[in-house]
Design a protein around this motif. Structure first.
Motif, PDB file in Angstrom:
ATOM      1  N   ASP A 273     -21.388 -44.134 -98.288  1.00 23.66           N
ATOM      2  CA  ASP A 273     -22.828 -44.127 -98.559  1.00 23.66           C
ATOM      3  C   ASP A 273     -23.127 -44.882 -99.852  1.00 23.66           C
ATOM      4  O   ASP A 273     -24.092 -45.641 -99.930  1.00 23.66           O
ATOM      5  CB  ASP A 273     -23.331 -42.678 -98.726  1.00 23.66           C
ATOM      6  N   ILE A 275     -21.493 -47.234-101.289  1.00 26.48           N
ATOM      7  CA  ILE A 275     -21.352 -48.690-101.140  1.00 26.48           C
ATOM      8  C   ILE A 275     -22.467 -49.255-100.263  1.00 26.48           C
ATOM      9  O   ILE A 275     -23.220 -50.131-100.696  1.00 26.48           O
ATOM     10  CB  ILE A 275     -19.992 -49.049-100.515  1.00 26.48           C
ATOM     11  N   TYR A 276     -22.570 -48.739 -99.036  1.00 23.43           N
ATOM     12  CA  TYR A 276     -23.466 -49.391 -98.072  1.00 23.43           C
ATOM     13  C   TYR A 276     -24.923 -49.238 -98.450  1.00 23.43           C
ATOM     14  O   TYR A 276     -25.750 -50.081 -98.125  1.00 23.43           O
ATOM     15  CB  TYR A 276     -23.175 -48.904 -96.658  1.00 23.43           C
TER      16      TYR A 276
ATOM     17  N   TYR B  51     -13.229 -53.657 -94.503  1.00 25.50           N
ATOM     18  CA  TYR B  51     -14.480 -52.936 -94.235  1.00 25.50           C
ATOM     19  C   TYR B  51     -14.825 -52.912 -92.747  1.00 25.50           C
ATOM     20  O   TYR B  51     -15.598 -52.062 -92.296  1.00 25.50           O
ATOM     21  CB  TYR B  51     -15.646 -53.549 -95.026  1.00 25.50           C
ATOM     22  N   ASN B  54     -14.933 -49.723 -90.761  1.00 22.76           N
ATOM     23  CA  ASN B  54     -16.070 -48.805 -90.806  1.00 22.76           C
ATOM     24  C   ASN B  54     -17.056 -49.041 -89.674  1.00 22.76           C
ATOM     25  O   ASN B  54     -17.825 -48.149 -89.322  1.00 22.76           O
ATOM     26  CB  ASN B  54     -16.779 -48.928 -92.160  1.00 22.76           C
ATOM     27  N   GLN B  63     -18.098 -40.116 -90.769  1.00 18.66           N
ATOM     28  CA  GLN B  63     -18.515 -41.343 -91.451  1.00 18.66           C
ATOM     29  C   GLN B  63     -19.309 -42.260 -90.521  1.00 18.66           C
ATOM     30  O   GLN B  63     -19.847 -43.269 -90.956  1.00 18.66           O
ATOM     31  CB  GLN B  63     -17.296 -42.085 -92.008  1.00 18.66           C
ATOM     32  N   ILE B  66     -23.206 -42.980 -90.971  1.00 23.14           N
ATOM     33  CA  ILE B  66     -23.689 -43.790 -92.085  1.00 23.14           C
ATOM     34  C   ILE B  66     -24.201 -45.107 -91.518  1.00 23.14           C
ATOM     35  O   ILE B  66     -23.498 -45.772 -90.768  1.00 23.14           O
ATOM     36  CB  ILE B  66     -22.544 -44.023 -93.091  1.00 23.14           C
ATOM     37  N   PHE B  68     -24.605 -48.506 -91.651  1.00 21.62           N
ATOM     38  CA  PHE B  68     -24.316 -49.786 -92.292  1.00 21.62           C
ATOM     39  C   PHE B  68     -24.251 -50.862 -91.230  1.00 21.62           C
ATOM     40  O   PHE B  68     -24.661 -50.626 -90.080  1.00 21.62           O
ATOM     41  CB  PHE B  68     -23.032 -49.727 -93.112  1.00 21.62           C
ATOM     42  N   GLY B 255     -15.149 -51.294-102.572  1.00 21.12           N
ATOM     43  CA  GLY B 255     -14.565 -50.763-101.348  1.00 21.12           C
ATOM     44  C   GLY B 255     -13.780 -49.516-101.684  1.00 21.12           C
ATOM     45  O   GLY B 255     -13.480 -49.263-102.850  1.00 21.12           O
ATOM     46  N   VAL B 256     -13.495 -48.724-100.666  1.00 23.24           N
ATOM     47  CA  VAL B 256     -12.723 -47.496-100.892  1.00 23.24           C
ATOM     48  C   VAL B 256     -11.695 -47.369 -99.771  1.00 23.24           C
ATOM     49  O   VAL B 256     -11.731 -46.449 -98.983  1.00 23.24           O
ATOM     50  CB  VAL B 256     -13.623 -46.240-100.980  1.00 23.24           C
ATOM     51  N   GLU B 259     -10.239 -44.272 -98.419  1.00 21.13           N
ATOM     52  CA  GLU B 259     -11.121 -43.325 -97.738  1.00 21.13           C
ATOM     53  C   GLU B 259     -11.564 -43.820 -96.359  1.00 21.13           C
ATOM     54  O   GLU B 259     -12.112 -43.056 -95.578  1.00 21.13           O
ATOM     55  CB  GLU B 259     -12.355 -43.031 -98.613  1.00 21.13           C
ATOM     56  N   TYR B 260     -11.321 -45.098 -96.064  1.00 19.00           N
ATOM     57  CA  TYR B 260     -11.823 -45.664 -94.802  1.00 19.00           C
ATOM     58  C   TYR B 260     -11.189 -44.982 -93.587  1.00 19.00           C
ATOM     59  O   TYR B 260     -11.855 -44.753 -92.583  1.00 19.00           O
ATOM     60  CB  TYR B 260     -11.523 -47.159 -94.710  1.00 19.00           C
ATOM     61  N   ARG B 266     -11.630 -37.862-100.375  1.00 22.36           N
ATOM     62  CA  ARG B 266     -12.839 -38.316-101.048  1.00 22.36           C
ATOM     63  C   ARG B 266     -12.734 -38.073-102.535  1.00 22.36           C
ATOM     64  O   ARG B 266     -12.358 -36.997-102.978  1.00 22.36           O
ATOM     65  CB  ARG B 266     -14.068 -37.621-100.461  1.00 22.36           C
ATOM     66  N   ALA B 267     -13.072 -39.103-103.292  1.00 17.66           N
ATOM     67  CA  ALA B 267     -13.001 -39.000-104.747  1.00 17.66           C
ATOM     68  C   ALA B 267     -13.942 -37.908-105.239  1.00 17.66           C
ATOM     69  O   ALA B 267     -15.092 -37.838-104.813  1.00 17.66           O
ATOM     70  CB  ALA B 267     -13.389 -40.330-105.380  1.00 17.66           C
TER      71      ALA B 267
END
Lengths: 345, 345
Positions: A273, A275-276, B51, B54, B63, B66, B68, B255-256, B259-260, B266-267
């Motif tokens: 969330d 990022i996008y 990416y 995602n 996820q 979201i 995007f 980017g993460v 977590e993808y 999750r941080a």
């Protein structure tokens, strides 16, 4: 020449929710034969703020290693913003009887060292003295500067405030309404929810304790999404706000009370969330907002005089009431700014 | 008139680490009796980016909701930045034989609709064509714009880059060195660490897989703390970076990747750090950075010509290699920009 000063201290470092037995009231003798640059102040009102808990943690705790405002050790007097009257001063800029606001202590008297925050108050400003602890003090500046400078809001934007009936939240919501935003607050009781909607003009509010799913609660209150989140609580609420945020949304992190007394409750927002939707999350301190102080003060005075802004105070009395006033913050007992009146005017 | 087009698609939505069996190679017939505004491009190089995973998630996954970039459904062709040559066009601005860069597909041919990204390339620029997929494409723009516009770095600041040997990271680190920053990168093998320090001039680098405590690793590499963190991975590394950040530190979340493929990683950074150190965490997308494109391109061309900047590519060959090239991104197989060469020039 000496006076007896009754003051509050901690008996031990506090790494969880604070309780009465963590505190004690001590009495010390204060010499009035003071150094030439010290000012002795008789305290009248002192501010009770949640962030103080972070200074009471032991340095060996997981959050204790974070280097922020001076740590408080057991036995220390606890400094805090407040209002009082000068009792003794060698300094030409402060004379006996002057009304002052600045960094005082949770006690009957404060010795304010040179270089420490101390300002003379204009006794003819026409507002109750306690306002200088709350709405004209750091609570007000934090609300105003945090909202306008950190959140960069635009009229019509959708604004969410957590701990919305608290010292800062209740002002943020009103500043947002005055700007022309759609404003929703969260709080911990139906009484507070009613208060936000009926007394302060919030567009909507909800009791987070009655919600099984914070994401759904925010979706219900923000069918068009959140543009600005003024965060006072952190934790699950921050996650839910990020999930409901619009593109280019902004989160101003003012406080995270849900994380102060429980280091394991840490917000883990969905980074996809962030990022996008190009979300910005920004921590801030009022001390960095002094550049807007003059603007803040003139606007706030004007809003108060024209009754466009209400400031709400929750006042206890006496030094002995300070520990329970502080503990009450973490139990959601206060509505508005928590202040202890230490002595009469 | 028809041509056969071999292309890659997903057999099913992918909600975990991607594997070969998630993909299939299909063949479709493409009519060259096209609509007047379409351009048919013979693909030469296509970009392989993390990416994309995602977009392959099922909409019902945590996820997947979201919103995007357009979701990819099983059977769809998969769009991706790339370079090719115009095979057929009715449009006056593109003619057969033109070299182009734009939104192509993971396949042999692309039909580019009007309004979709497509730019003619200057065949006399003097660089390999693949550079237009990587360093002159979104990887370069993301690195340059994300670093300079989002991080707002100053010479002498301490910069940390994760996934530092990846398509974007290896450029960010070099731009930071060119600005005069102290630069440390993390990567997933000793070979990559050596590469960063010996080939790209990073001040330091470490293999995160060999570290038992990422906070300590960063403390060792940044005795003076981190001012800027260019985040490509999220998760525990983001937490460790926040813990080591200086006041007014900035995190650009590009980017993460950690977590993808695992929504549970999750941080959860320490919010007290974010407040007291006034840290900003900001997600961004290259698409928002087009305003710096001209500046980015002229600087990057100059740096490459003067050999102050190295661009590293990791090129596989043939449409059939696309799934394994993509899967390899999540296993840390590539050094530098991952590209698949679909056809010779």
């Amino acid at each position: 020449m000496e006076i007896k000063n009754k003051y509050v201290t901690i008996k031990t470092n506090i790494n969880a929710a604070p309780k009465e037995s963590d505190f004690e009231i001590k009495v010390q003798n204060v010499s009035l034969i003071i150094e030439s640059k010290d000012v002795v102040v008789k305290n009248m009102f002192v501010s009770i703020d949640p962030y103080q808990i972070n200074r009471m943690k032991s340095q060996s705790s997981s959050q204790g290693t974070i280097s922020f405002a001076t740590a408080i050790s057991p036995g220390d007097s606890i400094d805090s913003y407040g209002v009082g009257r000068v009792l003794f001063s060698h300094r030409p800029d402060f004379k006996k009887g002057d009304l002052v606001a600045g960094l005082l202590t949770w006690g009957e008297y404060s010795i304010v060292k040179e270089g420490s925050l101390l300002n003379k108050l204009d006794p003819n400003m026409g507002f109750p003295l306690s306002y200088h602890v709350g709405v004209f003090g750091f609570s007000g500046l934090t609300a105003y500067g945090g909202f306008f400078e950190v959140c960069k809001p635009k009229p019509g934007e959708k604004v969410f405030v957590s701990a919305a009936s608290g010292s800062i939240g209740h002002l943020v919501g009103q500043y947002a309404k005055l700007l022309g935003c759609y404003v929703v607050g969260s709080a911990g009781s139906q009484e507070k929810v009613n208060f936000l909607k009926e007394r302060l003009g919030f567009d909507d509010a909800f009791n987070y304790k009655q919600e099984t799913d914070l994401k759904s609660a925010l979706k219900r209150c923000f069918p068009q999404g959140i543009d600005v989140y003024f965060d006072n609580v952190g934790g699950r609420m921050l996650e839910a706000a990020v999930a409901n945020m619009n593109s280019f949304g902004r989160v101003a992190v003012c406080g995270v009370i849900s994380e102060y007394t429980n280091a394991t409750t840490r917000a883990a927002p969905e980074m996809l969330d962030i990022i996008y939707k190009r979300i910005t999350i920004k921590g801030f301190l009022a001390a960095d907002l002094m550049n807007v102080y003059a603007d803040f003060l003139s606007k706030t005075v004007e809003y108060l005089k024209s009754e466009k802004l209400k400031t709400i105070e929750d006042v206890s009395r006496g030094v002995e009431s300070i520990p329970s006033a502080f503990i009450g913050l973490f139990n959601g007992e206060n509505i508005g700014k928590k202040i202890v009146k230490v002595a009469d005017e």
